[in-house]
Scaffold this active site. Structure first.
Site, PDB file in Angstrom:
ATOM      1  N   PRO A 241       3.637  50.503  11.602  1.00 20.92           N
ATOM      2  CA  PRO A 241       4.683  50.687  12.613  1.00 20.92           C
ATOM      3  C   PRO A 241       4.149  50.384  14.010  1.00 20.92           C
ATOM      4  O   PRO A 241       2.931  50.398  14.215  1.00 20.92           O
ATOM      5  CB  PRO A 241       5.040  52.173  12.499  1.00 20.92           C
ATOM      6  CG  PRO A 241       4.415  52.666  11.268  1.00 20.92           C
ATOM      7  CD  PRO A 241       3.291  51.754  10.925  1.00 20.92           C
ATOM      8  N   GLU A 461      23.162  76.357  21.632  1.00 24.78           N
ATOM      9  CA  GLU A 461      21.732  76.309  21.320  1.00 24.78           C
ATOM     10  C   GLU A 461      21.289  77.519  20.508  1.00 24.78           C
ATOM     11  O   GLU A 461      20.528  77.399  19.552  1.00 24.78           O
ATOM     12  CB  GLU A 461      20.895  76.211  22.604  1.00 24.78           C
ATOM     13  CG  GLU A 461      21.101  74.951  23.406  1.00 24.78           C
ATOM     14  CD  GLU A 461      20.973  73.695  22.570  1.00 24.78           C
ATOM     15  OE1 GLU A 461      20.225  73.696  21.568  1.00 24.78           O
ATOM     16  OE2 GLU A 461      21.662  72.707  22.899  1.00 24.78           O
TER      17      GLU A 461
HETATM   18  P1  ADP Z   1       0.248  48.219  17.944  1.00 26.04           P
HETATM   19  O1  ADP Z   1      -0.450  46.943  18.189  1.00 26.04           O
HETATM   20  O2  ADP Z   1       0.016  48.787  16.584  1.00 26.04           O
HETATM   21  O3  ADP Z   1       1.707  48.201  18.256  1.00 26.04           O
HETATM   22  P2  ADP Z   1      -1.485  49.095  20.013  1.00 26.04           P
HETATM   23  O4  ADP Z   1      -2.788  48.794  19.404  1.00 26.04           O
HETATM   24  O5  ADP Z   1      -1.006  48.130  21.026  1.00 26.04           O
HETATM   25  O6  ADP Z   1      -0.361  49.318  18.915  1.00 26.04           O
HETATM   26  O7  ADP Z   1      -1.552  50.559  20.627  1.00 26.04           O
HETATM   27  C1  ADP Z   1      -1.061  50.856  21.896  1.00 26.04           C
HETATM   28  C2  ADP Z   1      -1.867  51.933  22.539  1.00 26.04           C
HETATM   29  O8  ADP Z   1      -1.726  53.159  21.846  1.00 26.04           O
HETATM   30  C3  ADP Z   1      -3.337  51.654  22.521  1.00 26.04           C
HETATM   31  O9  ADP Z   1      -3.716  50.894  23.608  1.00 26.04           O
HETATM   32  C4  ADP Z   1      -3.953  53.047  22.555  1.00 26.04           C
HETATM   33  O10 ADP Z   1      -4.025  53.509  23.873  1.00 26.04           O
HETATM   34  C5  ADP Z   1      -2.938  53.883  21.820  1.00 26.04           C
HETATM   35  N1  ADP Z   1      -3.326  54.089  20.431  1.00 26.04           N
HETATM   36  C6  ADP Z   1      -2.641  53.692  19.341  1.00 26.04           C
HETATM   37  N2  ADP Z   1      -3.261  54.080  18.219  1.00 26.04           N
HETATM   38  C7  ADP Z   1      -4.371  54.727  18.593  1.00 26.04           C
HETATM   39  C8  ADP Z   1      -5.432  55.358  17.889  1.00 26.04           C
HETATM   40  N3  ADP Z   1      -5.467  55.394  16.552  1.00 26.04           N
HETATM   41  N4  ADP Z   1      -6.417  55.924  18.607  1.00 26.04           N
HETATM   42  C9  ADP Z   1      -6.386  55.898  19.949  1.00 26.04           C
HETATM   43  N5  ADP Z   1      -5.430  55.320  20.670  1.00 26.04           N
HETATM   44  C10 ADP Z   1      -4.417  54.738  20.019  1.00 26.04           C
HETATM   45 ZN    ZN Z   2      23.555  70.834  19.036  1.00 29.14          ZN
END
Ligand code: ADP
Ligand code: ZN
Ligand code: MG
Length: 638
Positions: A241, A461
């Site tokens: 995802p 709520e």
């Molecule tokens: P995707 O390419 O899967 O859509 P990205 O690699 O671009 O996601 O992730 C976006 C940002 O989310 C990264 O730059 C990082 O800051 C954070 N992130 C996502 N997954 C992790 C993870 N497993 N550990 C640390 N940071 C993460």
């Molecule tokens: Zn509601």
């Protein structure tokens, strides 16, 4: 976190789309030079203005008045002429204050006459120039007819190419080493020779890391593998995802192996002109071969690798690009030390040819992080900000279903919040508040809501909370608030699971259904009205009940029969009914019945706890936000 309820205006989007919006706004990193074609055109206009005011006047000179030849000769005789330019088809002459033109007459004596008149004669002197081909200087000519159109065309072409090529995430994120322009195609390839990202920056995802570690080892010492005759997979496909760290982990592989990282986004290949994409692929691979061992990373590969079958209207450019990619991957010898990584969140749409062995045969699954994973990710991002002791457990529990990118965003929001409120370090409270900000928007402190409406919102709520608490299987209430949010939520009840759940039982889902109806039930029973505030609850309840019938096999009538096919697993795509129309109509009835039953159950619960409803709602109206403990204390008072 389960936000059970958003009291919403009817025209607001569901929280699903809100999340998407958050994501997309996060993803729009300003693409390098994205708007610069506008500047190009402004530049061109300025340049034209400059030409107009400085060069053209010099070229076309002042106003020229036409006269006949006789007048010309007479003026020459009078000694009033200062300068004569004899051109092929006209003569231009200047007196003290004016410029005249006249036709060319076959007059061999003209030059003598001019020479005679040019002898110093009451101070006058004629400069004359004979036979000028054209009145414009050659440079101006060149500029006007060749360079300017070429410049305009080039500007136009560039702006178009930009617009059509730059619609995806750009290759890498941070710490770009050097950007190289490759070959004839002018492809922007991010070739980072000094990647700082390491596996330690990627939290959780241990299986993915283990799988990629082998590639790192291979890049370190290819001989060890080739000596044994082992061939490593040429390519690995990172699937998962959005926001699970696919791009991040690809960089980390290069960082760990200490090799150059060539990265390009799939959408950058697909250009306006057929053939450009294929040329870019060729350039990319030939450049990579020179730098081996190295990593070639193609982000969002579904932009080119989309399955060719069943597409309406073929896209020549994409197909050519894909074919070129397949050819290049076949042409690579595995022992060269070039490893191709690609990322996608739409594996189901990829062309089969890409997935066959010898190409992207290794598939690395990136999943949304579980409780431990979320803790680890929050910790990784906390390492970059000054913070007090943070209760990771609380935060991780409240963020069930969040991706790594969501969590990174939450930590950053918390840091911004801490700065805004003048704190020295981030606290748990900051992070909890930013969880809500990211999921439900900022607090709208100055929204004016009438006391009557506030009362309805509060009962709504508390209705959710009461039904949730009364059902033993339901997760306890974490927080109830009636502070409106910028997303349009007027209040909400937050439920937090105590443990991580991977399976949801039928009882759990039925309870959830009852909880969702609890808001509307309270409106009806206590305020004797029903409002638009329940619209989001209704939507969620309907989706849940429908899924229970069509996908989870939890209805009495249909049992384990699949009535719906789910679209893309990672991007909440539309699902498709796979049953007869009669069955579909019956499913609607079944869904309606389930929701009605849930509502009956909620009504019984609320009717039983009427006095507690009043007590909690009064307290909530006074405090605006109450915690789960406060709620339980009131509930347990005798
Ligand atoms: P995707 O390419 O899967 O859509 P990205 O690699 O671009 O996601 O992730 C976006 C940002 O989310 C990264 O730059 C990082 O800051 C954070 N992130 C996502 N997954 C992790 C993870 N497993 N550990 C640390 N940071 C993460
Ligand atoms: Zn509601
Ligand atoms: Mg990505």
């Amino acid at each position: 976190m389960n936000i059970v309820n958003f009291v919403e205006f009817p025209d607001r989007t569901s929280d699903e789309t809100k999340k998407e919006k958050n994501k997309s706004s996060r993803n729009t990193q300003s693409s390098p030079g994205g708007g610069s074609w506008i500047w190009g055109i402004i530049g061109a206009v300025l340049f034209l203005l400059l030409l107009n005011s400085v060069i053209f006047p010099a070229v076309s000179q002042r106003r020229v008045e036409a006269t006949d030849y006789g007048t010309f000769i007479a003026t020459v005789e009078r000694g009033e002429v200062k300068q004569v330019v004899i051109q092929e088809n006209q003569i231009i002459y200047t007196t003290n204050d004016k410029m005249f033109s006249t036709g060319v007459v076959d007059d061999p004596g003209l030059v003598d006459r001019l020479l005679a008149a040019s002898s110093p004669n009451d101070g006058g002197k004629i400069e004359f120039v004979q036979k000028v081909q054209n009145q414009r200087a050659p440079i101006a000519e060149l500029l006007l007819w060749w360079i300017l159109p070429a410049l305009l065309f080039w500007l136009f072409y560039r702006s178009m190419a930009r617009r059509f090529s730059h619609n995806g995430e750009s290759g890498g994120g941070f710490g770009m080493g050097n950007v190289m322009s490759l070959g004839k195609s002018g492809a922007k390839v991010y070739a980072d020779t000094d990647v700082k990202t390491r596996f330690s920056d990627v939290a959780g995802q241990d299986e993915a890391k283990a799988s990629l570690q082998e590639m790192v080892n291979f890049l370190h010492d290819p001989k060890k593998y080739t000596a044994l005759g082992a061939k490593l997979p040429k390519g690995a496909l990172l699937v998962g995802p959005p926001g699970t760290g696919k791009t991040l982990i690809a960089r980390a592989v290069a960082g760990e192996a200490g090799v150059p990282f060539f990265s390009m986004s799939g959408s950058e290949f697909v250009q306006m002109f057929v053939g450009m994409g294929a040329a870019k692929v060729r350039d990319l691979f030939s450049e990579a071969a020179k730098k081996a061992p190295c990593i070639v990373f193609i982000d969002e590969i579904d932009a080119i690798g989309k399955s060719r079958e069943g597409s309406i209207g073929n896209n020549d450019e994409r197909e050519q690009t894909l074919n070129q990619l397949l050819t290049e991957m076949d042409g690579f010898e595995g022992d060269k030390g070039v490893i191709i990584l690609a990322a996608t969140n739409r594996p189901d749409s990829l062309d089969k040819a890409l997935l066959r062995p010898g190409r992207f045969d290794r598939r690395i699954q990136m999943e949304l992080p579980d409780l431990e994973g979320r803790k680890a990710i929050i910790q990784v991002h906390l390492n970059h900000v000054r913070h007090e002791e943070i209760d990771l457990d609380v935060v991780a529990r409240a963020t069930a279903g969040s991706s790594g990118a969501d969590l990174a965003n939450i930590v950053n929001e918390a840091a911004l919040r801490a700065v805004r409120t003048g704190k020295q370090a981030v606290t748990t409270a900051d992070i909890e508040e930013s969880v809500e900000t990211v999921m439900a928007g900022e607090q709208r402190k100055n929204a004016v809501i009438s006391p009557e409406e506030k009362r309805i919102i509060a009962y709504h709520e508390v209705g959710h909370a009461m039904v949730a608490a009364a059902q033993s299987n339901s997760a306890p209430v974490h927080k109830i608030t009636i502070v409106p949010r910028t997303s349009g939520a007027l209040g909400y009840t937050m439920q937090v699971d105590t443990g991580e759940r991977f399976l949801y039982s039928r009882e759990f889902l039925l309870n959830k259904l009852a909880t969702l109806t609890g808001g509307r039930v309270a409106e009806e029973l206590i305020c004797h009205t029903c409002t638009t505030g329940a619209s989001n609850d209704i939507e969620q309840a309907t989706n849940l009940a429908r899924s229970m019938v069509t996908r989870y096999g939890m209805s009495d009538n249909y049992g384990m029969m699949a009535l719906e096919n789910q679209g893309n697993a990672y991007l909440s795509g539309r699902s498709q009914m796979v049953c007869s129309d009669a069955t579909a109509a019956d499913v609607d009835k079944e869904v309606q019945r389930m929701i009605a039953e849930a509502k009956d159950k909620a009504s019984r619960i609320i009717a039983e706890h009427m006095d507690k409803m009043y007590a909690v709602a009064d307290y909530l109206l006074e405090k605006e936000t109450i915690t789960g403990e406060e709620f339980m204390t009131i509930l347990n008072q005798k």
